[in-house]
Motif scaffolding. Sequence first.
Motif, PDB file in Angstrom:
ATOM      1  N   GLY A 188      52.192  32.716  26.597  1.00 44.15           N
ATOM      2  CA  GLY A 188      52.132  31.862  27.192  1.00 44.15           C
ATOM      3  C   GLY A 188      50.687  31.310  27.137  1.00 44.15           C
ATOM      4  O   GLY A 188      50.545  30.051  27.180  1.00 44.15           O
ATOM      5  N   GLY A 189      49.418  31.975  27.050  1.00 44.40           N
ATOM      6  CA  GLY A 189      48.702  31.625  26.944  1.00 44.40           C
ATOM      7  C   GLY A 189      47.565  31.246  25.767  1.00 44.40           C
ATOM      8  O   GLY A 189      47.390  29.561  25.894  1.00 44.40           O
ATOM      9  N   GLY A 190      48.419  31.097  24.481  1.00 48.24           N
ATOM     10  CA  GLY A 190      48.038  31.092  23.533  1.00 48.24           C
ATOM     11  C   GLY A 190      49.025  29.454  23.164  1.00 48.24           C
ATOM     12  O   GLY A 190      48.299  28.768  22.883  1.00 48.24           O
ATOM     13  N   VAL A 191      50.147  28.716  23.858  1.00 52.85           N
ATOM     14  CA  VAL A 191      50.973  27.790  23.890  1.00 52.85           C
ATOM     15  C   VAL A 191      50.249  26.998  24.853  1.00 52.85           C
ATOM     16  O   VAL A 191      49.797  25.657  24.522  1.00 52.85           O
ATOM     17  CB  VAL A 191      52.260  28.141  24.564  1.00 52.85           C
ATOM     18  N   TRP A 192      49.478  27.326  26.208  1.00 49.76           N
ATOM     19  CA  TRP A 192      48.830  26.282  26.803  1.00 49.76           C
ATOM     20  C   TRP A 192      47.533  26.073  25.730  1.00 49.76           C
ATOM     21  O   TRP A 192      46.975  25.273  26.575  1.00 49.76           O
ATOM     22  CB  TRP A 192      48.410  27.500  28.210  1.00 49.76           C
ATOM     23  N   PHE A 193      46.951  26.924  25.325  1.00 54.96           N
ATOM     24  CA  PHE A 193      45.687  26.859  25.261  1.00 54.96           C
ATOM     25  C   PHE A 193      45.567  25.553  24.463  1.00 54.96           C
ATOM     26  O   PHE A 193      44.548  25.029  23.726  1.00 54.96           O
ATOM     27  CB  PHE A 193      44.752  27.921  25.015  1.00 54.96           C
ATOM     28  N   THR A 194      46.554  26.447  23.150  1.00 57.08           N
ATOM     29  CA  THR A 194      46.803  25.151  22.296  1.00 57.08           C
ATOM     30  C   THR A 194      47.135  23.944  22.290  1.00 57.08           C
ATOM     31  O   THR A 194      46.914  23.041  21.733  1.00 57.08           O
ATOM     32  CB  THR A 194      47.753  25.557  20.706  1.00 57.08           C
ATOM     33  N   GLY A 195      47.773  23.664  22.966  1.00 57.82           N
ATOM     34  CA  GLY A 195      48.695  22.217  24.274  1.00 57.82           C
ATOM     35  C   GLY A 195      47.289  21.510  24.675  1.00 57.82           C
ATOM     36  O   GLY A 195      47.259  20.333  24.280  1.00 57.82           O
ATOM     37  N   ALA A 196      46.207  21.828  25.236  1.00 58.05           N
ATOM     38  CA  ALA A 196      45.084  21.727  26.128  1.00 58.05           C
ATOM     39  C   ALA A 196      44.088  21.530  24.663  1.00 58.05           C
ATOM     40  O   ALA A 196      43.568  20.329  24.969  1.00 58.05           O
ATOM     41  CB  ALA A 196      44.811  23.146  26.966  1.00 58.05           C
ATOM     42  N   TRP A 254      62.435  22.290  30.260  1.00 59.11           N
ATOM     43  CA  TRP A 254      61.814  21.400  30.362  1.00 59.11           C
ATOM     44  C   TRP A 254      60.705  21.169  29.298  1.00 59.11           C
ATOM     45  O   TRP A 254      60.974  20.275  28.292  1.00 59.11           O
ATOM     46  CB  TRP A 254      61.247  20.308  31.037  1.00 59.11           C
ATOM     47  N   LEU A 255      59.905  22.127  29.175  1.00 55.60           N
ATOM     48  CA  LEU A 255      58.734  22.065  28.102  1.00 55.60           C
ATOM     49  C   LEU A 255      59.284  22.825  26.400  1.00 55.60           C
ATOM     50  O   LEU A 255      59.201  21.850  25.568  1.00 55.60           O
ATOM     51  CB  LEU A 255      57.503  23.335  28.172  1.00 55.60           C
ATOM     52  N   ILE A 256      60.675  23.264  26.132  1.00 50.87           N
ATOM     53  CA  ILE A 256      61.443  23.535  25.358  1.00 50.87           C
ATOM     54  C   ILE A 256      61.961  21.925  24.787  1.00 50.87           C
ATOM     55  O   ILE A 256      61.774  22.046  23.809  1.00 50.87           O
ATOM     56  CB  ILE A 256      62.185  24.240  25.506  1.00 50.87           C
ATOM     57  N   LEU A 257      62.096  21.799  25.666  1.00 55.31           N
ATOM     58  CA  LEU A 257      63.247  20.060  25.284  1.00 55.31           C
ATOM     59  C   LEU A 257      62.880  18.999  25.079  1.00 55.31           C
ATOM     60  O   LEU A 257      62.805  18.902  24.349  1.00 55.31           O
ATOM     61  CB  LEU A 257      64.475  20.150  26.258  1.00 55.31           C
ATOM     62  N   SER A 258      61.455  19.449  25.526  1.00 63.82           N
ATOM     63  CA  SER A 258      60.636  17.798  25.630  1.00 63.82           C
ATOM     64  C   SER A 258      60.090  17.700  24.315  1.00 63.82           C
ATOM     65  O   SER A 258      59.693  17.002  23.666  1.00 63.82           O
ATOM     66  CB  SER A 258      59.457  17.571  26.609  1.00 63.82           C
ATOM     67  N   GLY A 259      59.701  18.773  23.937  1.00 68.44           N
ATOM     68  CA  GLY A 259      58.207  19.447  22.653  1.00 68.44           C
ATOM     69  C   GLY A 259      59.682  19.039  21.183  1.00 68.44           C
ATOM     70  O   GLY A 259      59.198  18.554  20.455  1.00 68.44           O
ATOM     71  N   TYR A 260      60.673  19.699  21.872  1.00 68.80           N
ATOM     72  CA  TYR A 260      61.539  19.028  20.661  1.00 68.80           C
ATOM     73  C   TYR A 260      62.557  17.750  20.144  1.00 68.80           C
ATOM     74  O   TYR A 260      61.960  17.225  19.600  1.00 68.80           O
ATOM     75  CB  TYR A 260      63.543  19.504  20.993  1.00 68.80           C
ATOM     76  N   LEU A 261      61.760  16.922  21.820  1.00 68.97           N
ATOM     77  CA  LEU A 261      62.642  15.084  21.671  1.00 68.97           C
ATOM     78  C   LEU A 261      61.624  14.542  20.574  1.00 68.97           C
ATOM     79  O   LEU A 261      61.051  14.205  20.969  1.00 68.97           O
ATOM     80  CB  LEU A 261      62.426  15.262  22.822  1.00 68.97           C
ATOM     81  N   LEU A 262      60.317  15.860  21.073  1.00 65.90           N
ATOM     82  CA  LEU A 262      59.072  14.517  20.772  1.00 65.90           C
ATOM     83  C   LEU A 262      59.352  14.742  20.055  1.00 65.90           C
ATOM     84  O   LEU A 262      58.300  13.595  18.621  1.00 65.90           O
ATOM     85  CB  LEU A 262      57.776  15.481  20.664  1.00 65.90           C
ATOM     86  N   TYR A 263      59.940  14.966  18.510  1.00 69.33           N
ATOM     87  CA  TYR A 263      59.558  15.232  16.938  1.00 69.33           C
ATOM     88  C   TYR A 263      60.860  14.344  16.744  1.00 69.33           C
ATOM     89  O   TYR A 263      61.628  13.592  15.404  1.00 69.33           O
ATOM     90  CB  TYR A 263      59.898  16.532  16.355  1.00 69.33           C
ATOM     91  N   TYR A 264      62.288  14.162  17.477  1.00 71.20           N
ATOM     92  CA  TYR A 264      63.394  13.574  17.214  1.00 71.20           C
ATOM     93  C   TYR A 264      63.994  12.103  18.228  1.00 71.20           C
ATOM     94  O   TYR A 264      64.598  11.776  17.554  1.00 71.20           O
ATOM     95  CB  TYR A 264      65.128  14.629  17.515  1.00 71.20           C
ATOM     96  N   ALA A 291      50.285  22.233  34.287  1.00 69.15           N
ATOM     97  CA  ALA A 291      50.446  23.302  35.085  1.00 69.15           C
ATOM     98  C   ALA A 291      50.940  24.265  35.402  1.00 69.15           C
ATOM     99  O   ALA A 291      51.784  24.345  36.268  1.00 69.15           O
ATOM    100  CB  ALA A 291      51.330  21.600  36.593  1.00 69.15           C
ATOM    101  N   ALA A 292      52.341  24.090  34.683  1.00 68.14           N
ATOM    102  CA  ALA A 292      52.505  25.497  33.885  1.00 68.14           C
ATOM    103  C   ALA A 292      51.843  26.503  34.244  1.00 68.14           C
ATOM    104  O   ALA A 292      52.758  27.705  35.446  1.00 68.14           O
ATOM    105  CB  ALA A 292      53.056  25.814  32.468  1.00 68.14           C
ATOM    106  N   PRO A 293      50.840  27.285  34.485  1.00 67.19           N
ATOM    107  CA  PRO A 293      50.102  28.109  34.674  1.00 67.19           C
ATOM    108  C   PRO A 293      50.342  28.196  36.547  1.00 67.19           C
ATOM    109  O   PRO A 293      50.525  29.858  37.363  1.00 67.19           O
ATOM    110  CB  PRO A 293      49.012  28.312  33.806  1.00 67.19           C
TER     111      PRO A 293
END
Length: 152
Positions: free
Chosen positions: A27-35, A106-116, A136-138
């Motif tokens: 969770g921290g890794g996905v948040w930090f790399t996205g930020a 939502w984050l999973i779906l939207s991350g997927y949709l950003l590519y397609y 805002a997820a944390p």
Amino acid sequence: MSNGTNGNGPRPPLLSPGRRMTVYAMGGGVWFTGAVWLVLNNFLMREGPFGAEPHPLEFWSLAAHGAFGFAALFVCGLVWGVHVVAGWNSRRRRWTGSLTFGLFAWLILSGYLLYYLGDDRLIALTRLGHWLLGLAAPLLFLVHRQIGRAHV
């Protein structure tokens, strides 16, 4: 009737310390790399000979974000199997748990949709929703966790 924060059933099983650290690390890794990607993409563009150029680390931060996101899918399945179903059955923290799970879905779906997605306007709206809710997820996770500690 339960209000969703303090049910009548037994407490759902807690994750083992190793699994809990895995959840926090992913969770921290996905948040930090996205930020980091958000900062690099929006505030640290460089001026090149042909106009604005991305920061050299932008690609790597996005690649790391994707890798952590993929690992987070595994962690989501782990949490579902060990904690979510039992938590739902215990009738404890249903509101915050449902909101947290919905946000991650939502984050999973939207991350997927950003590519397609093919439409630029839909991509821009999806990107905005992805990073606003991702940042805002944390906070939602901490609310869910703190409510549980308050009702031990």
